[in-house]
Design a protein around this motif. Structure first.
Motif, PDB file in Angstrom:
ATOM      1  N   VAL A 190      36.110  36.553  34.247  1.00 18.69           N
ATOM      2  CA  VAL A 190      34.730  36.978  34.511  1.00 18.69           C
ATOM      3  C   VAL A 190      34.636  37.790  35.796  1.00 18.69           C
ATOM      4  O   VAL A 190      33.536  38.182  36.217  1.00 18.69           O
ATOM      5  N   MET A 191      35.801  38.060  36.391  1.00 26.90           N
ATOM      6  CA  MET A 191      35.815  38.776  37.669  1.00 26.90           C
ATOM      7  C   MET A 191      36.991  39.756  37.661  1.00 26.90           C
ATOM      8  O   MET A 191      38.094  39.409  37.240  1.00 26.90           O
ATOM      9  N   ARG A 209      39.282  32.632  33.497  1.00 26.66           N
ATOM     10  CA  ARG A 209      38.009  32.874  32.817  1.00 26.66           C
ATOM     11  C   ARG A 209      37.745  34.358  32.598  1.00 26.66           C
ATOM     12  O   ARG A 209      36.900  34.709  31.766  1.00 26.66           O
ATOM     13  N   ASP A 218      28.671  36.673  44.110  1.00 24.28           N
ATOM     14  CA  ASP A 218      29.163  35.367  43.640  1.00 24.28           C
ATOM     15  C   ASP A 218      28.585  34.248  44.512  1.00 24.28           C
ATOM     16  O   ASP A 218      29.166  33.899  45.541  1.00 24.28           O
ATOM     17  N   MET A 272      37.732  40.532  43.040  1.00 30.78           N
ATOM     18  CA  MET A 272      38.436  39.410  43.656  1.00 30.78           C
ATOM     19  C   MET A 272      38.934  39.799  45.050  1.00 30.78           C
ATOM     20  O   MET A 272      38.789  39.046  46.030  1.00 30.78           O
ATOM     21  N   PHE A 331      41.260  31.457  39.461  1.00 29.75           N
ATOM     22  CA  PHE A 331      40.741  30.847  38.217  1.00 29.75           C
ATOM     23  C   PHE A 331      39.691  31.737  37.575  1.00 29.75           C
ATOM     24  O   PHE A 331      39.726  31.982  36.351  1.00 29.75           O
ATOM     25  N   MET A 332      38.741  32.252  38.405  1.00 34.26           N
ATOM     26  CA  MET A 332      37.667  33.093  37.859  1.00 34.26           C
ATOM     27  C   MET A 332      38.202  34.430  37.356  1.00 34.26           C
ATOM     28  O   MET A 332      37.647  35.009  36.411  1.00 34.26           O
ATOM     29  N   THR A 333      39.300  34.916  37.961  1.00 34.49           N
ATOM     30  CA  THR A 333      39.843  36.231  37.569  1.00 34.49           C
ATOM     31  C   THR A 333      40.836  36.130  36.420  1.00 34.49           C
ATOM     32  O   THR A 333      40.736  36.856  35.411  1.00 34.49           O
ATOM     33  N   TYR A 372      39.987  29.039  43.428  1.00 38.89           N
ATOM     34  CA  TYR A 372      38.753  29.354  42.696  1.00 38.89           C
ATOM     35  C   TYR A 372      38.740  30.814  42.246  1.00 38.89           C
ATOM     36  O   TYR A 372      38.423  31.122  41.085  1.00 38.89           O
ATOM     37  N   LEU A 373      39.113  31.752  43.163  1.00 37.10           N
ATOM     38  CA  LEU A 373      39.094  33.180  42.816  1.00 37.10           C
ATOM     39  C   LEU A 373      40.110  33.500  41.714  1.00 37.10           C
ATOM     40  O   LEU A 373      39.823  34.272  40.781  1.00 37.10           O
ATOM     41  N   SER A 432      30.654  31.246  46.160  1.00 36.70           N
ATOM     42  CA  SER A 432      31.461  31.450  47.375  1.00 36.70           C
ATOM     43  C   SER A 432      30.774  30.866  48.607  1.00 36.70           C
ATOM     44  O   SER A 432      31.428  30.422  49.555  1.00 36.70           O
TER      45      SER A 432
END
Length: 611
Positions: free
Chosen positions: A301-302, A299, A181, A307, A294-296, A291-292, A184
């Motif tokens: 995508v993780m 979205r 990522d 994470m 949100f991405m997990t 941020y982590l 990061s």
């Protein structure tokens, strides 16, 4: 702290600046000492730092990522178990090597580096101009340089370790994040830049505080010595007011140190808050965690496993960044201290030989020609228009009350200082033109404040690491009057003096110490003997015996006496009476008595009883 001292301190603080180039030069100077003092240990310590932090990355990130991936995707447990056993063996071997490296190689490394640096400092201190000791500001710098030598070695070793730590973790975790990522890295970079700025400011504040505290710390160390050294024990018990004064100075010095620390406390508190919370906790525990999540969760995508690994790994990257952010400020702080050490080592001695001429093989006349001297331009002249001649084998006496300039005159003769005006010649040649070490080797001296070293009797007389010439040593013992005392010592010349390092060492009385110091002069093959208050600790009988021995032993040498006891000087070939830096009377004992001047007054007041 007085307003004047505060003003001076503020001026000093403004000068606490160091360029990036000087930063590199100073730290590189210390790295070269570390490398040259123990090159094998240096290499092994660097390799061990790489191994240690490389293993930390593998264990904390790569291995953790493998285990989570195995759980998420159902990897074969047997394979996981075999790899786990292999990793445990590798870590065990690594721990064994780490212990050996730190406990053995690391200690040897530090000891050798400290030895080399201290020898450089001691050698410089030995050749330092005596005037440097009379300059309080320079002396503070000198003390700081010597006291900081071992700290500079430790700080430089720490800097090397920090550099390797930061680089290994930065590149290892950086490569990991680039693959997993890249975003990061933005969080870590922001934290890194902010922390550098705050830590740089913190280092300057700490160094300024150290400079401000240094004079007061020296005062506290002095008071500490007074209360535990044997030299002061009787005085402290018999003079209550002395203790009160020391306690007052102790309180004042501590108050000054506290004032310095209060002055910087708010700045340090603010810098600690911004470097610890704003540049670190807020970015990583706050913004990066959002941020982590949100991405997990948003979205999608993780994975949760990714994470967890990223958040866990960011602490490793954070540590690497923190180390790198601390590196420049710590290097600058270290460079400030190393700069003091280098400044001390680079000091150019002013008392040098102009022509490096060899000395004449035979004893020649020494002449003072219109010699004037003062310690600095702000002071009055201590010696004014001194003209005197010391002919071969002359016995010269310098007399006068305290502050007349007698000791200063012989310091010029020994080339511990040089005249401000006029010159001193040997066989018509300015003594500044002769090889300095050779010139001083021709002079045997007993100072009023002579020293007895924590060494053997022989070493205290020979003043060298070579064995004594037995005939010369025996003769020196006899002439100085120390032979009888030596024969009473079970170990003879090998007897250890003082109990500094040996509980069974021998402490000499004042008179015995002075006789031993006198033996140094008799042992040394000198052409000129200077005796500054040679009999101050002796009783009248011992004084008489020493004077007879001195005259006998120095029959073919020139001798300069400084004494308040005129019985020591009455047999001199010529006597010079000094007052306020000038020669006011000169002649033999009889001539000066007939003159009826200041010398005759001194004689009548204190020395007629020896007739």
């Amino acid at each position: 702290m007085s307003k004047i001292n505060v003003k001076k301190q503020n001026e000093k603080e403004k000068k606490v600046k160091i360029s990036f180039a000087d930063n590199l030069k100073h730290n590189w100077f210390m790295i070269k000492i570390l490398c040259s003092s123990a090159p094998f240990c240096f290499i092994m310590m660097c390799l061990d730092a790489i191994r240690w932090h490389g293993m930390s990355f593998i264990g904390g990130t790569v291995w953790m990522s493998f285990l989570i991936h195995s759980v998420e995707f159902g990897e074969d447990f047997g394979r996981v178990l075999k790899l786990s056993v292999f990793m445990f063996i590798i870590w065990a071997l690594s721990a064994i090597w780490s212990g050996f490296n730190h406990e053995y190689i690391g200690n040897v490394y530090r000891a050798k580096a400290n030895k080399k640096l201290r020898l450089m400092l001691y050698e410089k201190a030995r050749s330092l101009d005596l005037a440097c000791y009379d300059d309080p500001e320079y002396y503070n710098e000198f003390v700081l340089s010597v006291s900081e030598s071992s700290n500079a070695v430790d700080r430089t070793i720490q800097l090397i370790d920090l550099t390797i730590t930061g680089l290994v973790m930065f590149f290892a975790y950086g490569a990991f994040f680039l693959v997993k990522d890249p975003v990061s890295l933005a969080f870590v970079t922001a934290s890194f830049i902010l922390r550098i700025l705050f830590m740089k400011a913190m280092s300057k504040v700490q160094f300024k505080a150290k400079l401000a505290e240094n004079p007061h710390e020296r005062k506290l160390k002095y008071i500490h010595r007074v209360f535990y050294l044997k030299d002061y024990a009787k005085e402290l018990r018999l003079n209550k007011n002395t203790t009160k004064g020391l306690f007052k100075d102790f309180d004042a010095s501590n108050s000054d140190i506290l004032e310095v620390r209060r002055k910087i406390a708010k700045r340090k508190w603010g810098l600690d808050f911004f470097s610890g919370y704003v540049a670190t906790d807020l970015i990583f525990d706050g913004l990066y965690m959002i941020y982590l999540v949100f991405m997990t969760a948003v979205r999608a995508v993780m994975s949760f496993g990714s994470m967890f690994v990223l958040y866990n790994s960011v602490w490793g990257m954070r540590r690497g960044m923190m180390v790198l952010s601390e590196l420049l400020p710590k290097a600058m702080e270290n460079a400030l201290y190393i700069g003091k050490i280098r400044s001390f080592l680079n000091y150019e001695t002013k008392i040098t030989s102009r022509e490096n001429l060899p000395l004449p093989s035979e004893i020649k006349a020494i002449c003072f020609e219109n010699v004037c001297f003062r310690y600095n331009e702000k002071q009055d002249y201590i010696l004014k228009n001194i003209n005197l001649t010391i002919n071969p084998m002359d016995k010269i006496a310098l007399v006068g009350y305290n502050g007349a300039g007698k000791t200063t005159l012989v310091k010029l003769l020994m080339r511990l200082y040089d005249p401000v005006e006029g010159r001193i010649t040997l066989d018509g040649v300015d003594i500044r033109d002769f090889a300095l070490e050779s010139y001083r080797e021709r002079i045997g001296t007993i100072f009023q404040d002579y020293c007895i070293y924590a060494a053997t009797v022989e070493e205290n007389v020979v003043m060298d690491n070579t064995h004594a010439d037995s005939d010369a040593f025996g003769k020196a013992m006899k002439l100085s009057g120390f032979k009888t005392r030596l024969e009473e010592m079970p170990l003879g010349a090998d007897t250890q003096l003082t109990r500094e390092f040996d509980d069974e060492g021998t402490d000499l009385s004042g008179g015995e110490s002075q006789k031993l110091a006198t033996a140094r002069v008799f042992y040394k093959p000198s052409h000129l003997i200077i005796l500054d208050e040679p009999s101050s600790a002796l009783d009248p009988i011992a004084e008489y015996q020493m004077n007879r021995s001195m005259n006998k032993a120095a029959n073919e040498k020139s001798v300069v006496f400084i004494s308040h006891r005129l019985s020591t000087t009455k047999d001199a070939d010529k006597i010079f009476m000094l007052r306020k830096g000038e020669i006011i009377e000169q002649g033999t004992h009889g001539e000066l008595l007939d003159l009826g001047g200041k010398y005759a007054d001194m004689w009548q007041a204190q020395a007629s009883k020896y007739v």
